[in-house]
Design a protein around this motif. Structure first.
Motif, PDB file in Angstrom:
ATOM      1  N   LEU A 157       0.779  -1.233   0.102  1.00  0.00           N
ATOM      2  CA  LEU A 157       0.034   0.075   0.050  1.00  0.00           C
ATOM      3  C   LEU A 157       0.914   1.096   0.075  1.00  0.00           C
ATOM      4  N   GLU A 158       2.014   1.022   0.813  1.00  0.00           N
ATOM      5  CA  GLU A 158       2.869   2.345   0.755  1.00  0.00           C
ATOM      6  C   GLU A 158       3.646   2.512  -0.544  1.00  0.00           C
ATOM      7  N   MET A 159       3.781   1.391  -1.290  1.00  0.00           N
ATOM      8  CA  MET A 159       4.264   1.641  -2.560  1.00  0.00           C
ATOM      9  C   MET A 159       3.385   2.437  -3.661  1.00  0.00           C
ATOM     10  N   VAL A 160       2.302   2.005  -3.422  1.00  0.00           N
ATOM     11  CA  VAL A 160       1.258   2.783  -4.233  1.00  0.00           C
ATOM     12  C   VAL A 160       1.143   4.187  -4.165  1.00  0.00           C
ATOM     13  N   GLU A 161       0.843   4.678  -2.835  1.00  0.00           N
ATOM     14  CA  GLU A 161       0.798   5.671  -2.321  1.00  0.00           C
ATOM     15  C   GLU A 161       1.922   6.749  -2.630  1.00  0.00           C
ATOM     16  N   LYS A 162       3.240   6.123  -2.969  1.00  0.00           N
ATOM     17  CA  LYS A 162       4.420   6.860  -3.255  1.00  0.00           C
ATOM     18  C   LYS A 162       4.544   6.734  -4.805  1.00  0.00           C
ATOM     19  N   ASP A 163       3.466   6.495  -5.424  1.00  0.00           N
ATOM     20  CA  ASP A 163       3.329   6.311  -6.986  1.00  0.00           C
ATOM     21  C   ASP A 163       4.331   5.439  -7.589  1.00  0.00           C
TER      22      ASP A 163
END
Length: 546
Positions: free
Chosen positions: A49-55
């Motif tokens: 999820l953190e990866m996605v949040e950081k584009d």
């Protein structure tokens, strides 16, 4: 010292928050791999999820890491969920990912999902390799889908992949495990005809298969040809299997000869299984002194006797009237803290009963009720196998109320004991306890439970159990289907029996046994024309097959 996953996570956070490094897919994938190895599932999901949040868009390596990580923990549904996420993101799974998931589905015995994945693999345009084919043959064999397993051998050839030693050996093993020895032999003969190289595993299996078919000379010929003409070095399993074949054929001198050859010329060190088999043979010839010397020889060679060794020796003492030696050995084992399992207790109880020492036998039975001496599950299993109905029942109900039942085999033992003694209602009660504890019955227990429902004339409950097991994707032996079919017949539910018969045929379970079960149903219902028609159909099938 912190674990690897904690160190890598701390380093990763420092690099981004204080080191001024830009987040990268590569760095996240490395941390994710370490976190999954530590089985930190929530943290792994949080990282994605953190990866996605950081584009950062998860790549094929990310999903491959997730699927492998969850796969190592046998978490099939989670691994399948990541496959769906992967496909939703427009990333196509490759051969390695499909192979991982198929192997995982087989490990957790979800054969329908494995089949579905295999079909999906082929539909996606990926050509299965030999490893995948062999995995699927193995899965079909374990699921008892023999026709499909055989079909994969033909499919491999069509795809330009020649089945190898592993392919054929897996199929031989599948047939042998289901006691389909003639079919196993046929696969072996095909293997030899096609010039497929044999290995020690194949030969060991076939020696056992020949033994089961009472083809002792064929087993013997294969055994001796291994080192002499095939160039295959026999191992301890080879010798143990050949000795067992002779034992089952009651060719004792041949068994002893192979045992001596093994040590003196074969250059293979016997293991505890070898010694236990030879010890059993000494019991058949009532040679307790030789049996004792053999156990001492084991110990001198650094091989520790196990429960089977000691229970066999106790039985030999009992058969030869050496009751005091049996009792002394049993007492010594307990005093030394040897793990006393059900085999030892059963052997000693039989010896006491043979000697007419009923009080001693009862004392042992009483000991089984004390958890500090024998675990509850073990005690109940011992009593059930010894047909001590009342003692087993009392101990079971008391243990269940106290939450002391920990193993599914305990429920199985009690269900079978109650049904054998025409106490079907009690068997069903135990089954309800079993379900409440989160255990599912295996095929053998399911057959017994269906019979219990039949005795109670509870067809709807039997049907509910059967359908529930199927819906859960459980692999059911053919005996389960036949038992359900028989219940329909006993209840004169001919239409339901006919529908089930037709469905089983479509599923490939169309052997003579299925036909004969349905024919008997028609005969008992006085539908002789239908029985005759089905018999003719069965005969026509046999002629086509022949």
């Amino acid at each position: 010292m912190q674990d690897d996953w904690q160190r890598s996570l701390a380093l990763h956070d420092w690099m981004i928050e204080k080191g001024g490094y830009a987040p990268s897919i590569f760095a996240y994938n490395v941390v994710l791999k370490n976190v999954l190895r530590a089985r930190q599932w929530e943290l792994a999901e949080g990282l994605v999820l953190e990866m996605v949040e950081k584009d950062l868009v998860p790549d094929k390596f990310t999903f491959s890491t997730l699927i492998s990580g969850y796969g190592r923990a046998n978490r099939l549904e989670d691994a399948m969920g990541w496959l769906q996420e992967m496909e939703a993101g427009g990333i196509k799974p490759d051969l390695v990912i499909f192979s991982t998931l198929i192997e995982l589905a087989g490990k957790v015995k979800d054969y329908s999902k494995a089949t579905s994945l295999f079909s999906k693999l082929k539909a996606s345009g990926i050509a299965p390799d030999k490893v995948i084919y062999n995995s699927m043959i193995n899965l079909y064999g374990k699921a008892k889908f023999y026709k499909e397993a055989q079909g994969l051998l033909a499919e491999m050839k069509e795809a330009g992949l020649m089945p190898d030693t592993v392919s054929y050996t897996i199929l031989i093993n599948a047939y042998a495990e289901s006691q389909k020895y003639l079919e196993a032999k046929q696969v072996f003969l095909e293997m030899k005809t096609k010039g497929i190289q044999l290995d020690v595993t194949t030969c060991n299996m076939m020696i056992d298969v020949y033994g089961k078919l009472e083809m002792v000379r064929d087993a013997e010929e294969l055994f001796w040809s291994m080192s002499k003409t095939l160039g295959i070095q026999q191992n301890v399993v080879t010798y143990n299997t050949m000795i067992k074949v002779y034992k089952e054929a009651e060719l004792l001198s041949e068994a002893f000869n192979v045992f001596y050859y093994m040590q003196n010329k074969g250059g293979v060190e016997p293991n505890v299984i070898t010694y236990n088999t030879i010890l059993f043979l000494h019991g058949l010839t009532l040679q307790h002194e030789k049996a004792m010397r053999l156990v001492r020889k084991m110990q001198q060679r650094g091989i520790e006797p196990n429960a089977v060794t000691y229970s066999t020796l106790i039985s030999i003492y009992g058969k030869t009237g050496k009751y005091d030696r049996a009792a002394f050995l049993f007492k010594t084992l307990r005093e030394k803290g040897f793990e006393m399992d059900e085999i030892l207790y059963q052997s000693m109880i039989v010896v006491y009963e043979r000697a007419g020492l009923v009080a001693h036998a009862k004392r042992l039975l009483e000991e089984l009720k004390q958890p500090d001496i024998v675990p509850r599950d073990t005690a109940i299993s011992i009593l059930a196998k010894a047909e001590k109905l009342e003692e087993a029942a009392k101990l079971y109900w008391r243990s269940h109320e106290a939450g002391e039942i920990k193993e599914s085999v305990t429920y199985k033992s009690m269900i079978q004991l109650f049904v054998r003694n025409k106490r079907s209602k009690n068997a069903i009660d135990v089954f309800e306890n079993m379900r409440e504890s989160g255990f599912l019955p295996d095929s053998e227990t399911t057959v017994v439970l269906l019979a219990a429902y039949g005795q109670l004339r509870q067809l709807e409950d039997a049907e509910k159990l059967y359908l529930d097991m199927r819906e859960r994707g459980c692999t059911l032996e053919k005996e389960v289907h036949f038992q359900m079919l028989k219940l329909y017949g006993d209840a004169r539910k001919i239409r339901e029996a006919e529908d089930m018969f037709a469905a089983l045929k479509l599923e490939g379970l169309d052997g003579d046994e299925l036909y004969l079960t349905m024919i008997r149903i028609y005969e008992r219902a006085s539908k002789l024309n239908e029985a005759s028609r089905l018999f003719s159909e069965m005969k026509s099938r046999q002629q086509v097959g022949g």
